[in-house]
Design an enzyme around this catalytic site. Structure first.
Site: not given
Ligand code: HMG
Length: 393
Positions: A82, A114, A236
């Protein structure tokens, strides 16, 4: 007539020149690094050199397969990505040329976020089923980039995995049953005018989990194996915690208590590589499989489940059974060397690499040699990408 088994005869990976520890990103963003290390489960990410792209990574992975097995019988190259480098011409053609593959060959690029790599594997199996003398080179190659200072930035990465799909495979037999799920959703997409995706992170996590449920239900409805039969689960891995969330959802759905110990023991060996490479989109699932194979010694004859999710979205649950003696055919030392020889860089160096862009107005450019893989992008001339084979792997 006996129907031969079909599957992965060989598998090899490549990654890029540099690695940035997420402590560097945390230093810049002021975020507690444990959000990345623990919250996302990510420790580092590959950052490619400026003369590396999906073609150079793909050719680096696939060259190892060609060096071992030659090119005879390869009449198809399927490259899933992609991170397209052209709106029309397939990146597979550059790889076909760089590797000296036969001209009597179809070279095609596949896209569905992906999920593209898993789809290429299934299409390859169909080609081999029709003519078991043929072998298909399947390559998944991607560079994941998000907007600077966005939530996704901590989940970037880059890698390629190449697989030779053949009859009577040395490594893994692809089982026939697969569970499928497609849903039209705007969780992550990249319009033609953007170099980074638009993403609704929270929606994408929910969409992935929903897709796990549907794909698993379809797999079961088609007579697939029970959860208890699998010796491993590869998901994935956009970030490691996502695989943990997905497996927890699966166990809950099956009425199995998802204890931390159970989820960890089911997934830990699949996460060792992606934890330090980051998301490699189409390649991520197969980097997870390689991590499992390189860190387990008891999978002979045993089934492993694979869950591919591509935003937008398509998911597939399928499985492989490891061939007896598969360990003799792995490249554990090479895979580990590809990861460990990356040069650590600071946030500032990462940022300077991000600011470099290839010309978009048709002007010509010659790039300085920077990457350490056997193939590099030499530059652009007459609107064409010019690749160079630098040295043998
Ligand atoms: P965010 O808003 O930066 O992070 O986005 P958050 O506030 O949701 O925190 C992430 C986690 O860290 C949470 O854990 C927090 O509690 C924890 P959870 O509640 O989820 O278990 N946290 C802490 N833990 C320990 N110590 C601390 C601390 N602070 C917070 N101090 C997000 C995170 C993944 C949404 C962002 O990185 C993002 O947008 N990523 C890109 C999209 C993505 O990867 N999506 C995954 C599913 S889609 C997919 O897999 C397809 C993809 O590969 C693309 C394709 O298909 O081509 C993406």
């Amino acid at each position: 007539m006996t129907v031969p088994t079909i599957g992965i005869h060989d598998i090899a990976m490549a990654t890029g020149r540099y690695v940035m520890d997420l402590a560097e990103l945390a230093r810049h963003s002021g975020v507690d690094v444990n959000k990345y290390y623990i919250g996302l489960g990510q420790v580092a990410q590959t950052v490619p050199a400026f003369d590396e792209d999906i073609v150079t990574l793909a050719a680096t992975a696939a060259q190892q397969i060609v060096a071992r097995h030659g090119v005879d019988g390869i009449r198809t190259v399927l490259l899933a990505t992609e991170t397209g480098i052209d709106q029309s011409k397939s990146a597979a053609i550059y790889v076909q040329d760089l590797l000296g593959l036969p001209a009597a060959c179809r070279a095609v690029e596949l896209k569905q976020a992906c999920y593209g790599g898993a789809s290429a594997l299934q299409l390859a199996a169909g080609i081999v089923a029709r003519d078991p003398e043929q072998r298909v080179l399947v390559i998944a190659s991607d560079i994941a980039k998000y907007d600077i200072d966005s939530g996704g930035e901590a989940t970037q990465g880059a890698a390629a995995v190449a697989m030779l799909v053949s009859a009577d495979p040395d490594i893994a037999v692809l089982e026939e049953t697969a569970g499928l799920y497609t849903a039209n959703i705007q969780d992550f997409w990249r319009p033609n005018y953007r170099s980074t995706p638009l993403v609704d992170g929270k929606l994408s996590i929910g969409a992935y989990l929903e897709a796990v449920e549907h794909a698993w239900k379809d797999y079961e409805a088609r007579g697939g194996r029970g959860v208890g039969e699998f010796a491993g689960f590869c998901y994935h891995q956009p970030f490691i915690k996502m695989a943990y969330k997905a497996h927890t959802r699966l166990l809950e759905m099956k009425g199995i208590e998802p204890t931390t110990a159970r989820v960890h023991s089911d997934l830990a060996p699949t996460t060792i590589y992606n934890r330090v490479i980051g998301n490699s989109y189409t390649a991520s699932l197969f980097v997870g499989l390689l991590s499992l194979l390189d860190h387990s010694d008891d999978l002979d004859g045993r089934p492993v489940a694979l869950l591919s999710y591509g935003s937008g979205s398509v998911a597939e649950l399928f499985s492989v059974t490891l061939a007896p003696g598969y360990r003799r055919h792995l490249r554990t030392a090479e895979n580990q060397a590809a990861i460990s020889r990356r040069e650590p860089i600071s946030y500032e160096k990462y940022r300077s690499l991000r600011e470099l862009t290839l010309p978009e107005d048709g002007s010509e450019v010659v790039l300085a040699a920077e990457g350490h893989n056997p193939f590099r992008l030499r530059g652009i001339a007459e609107h064409s990408r010019i690749y160079q084979a630098v040295h043998a792997y």
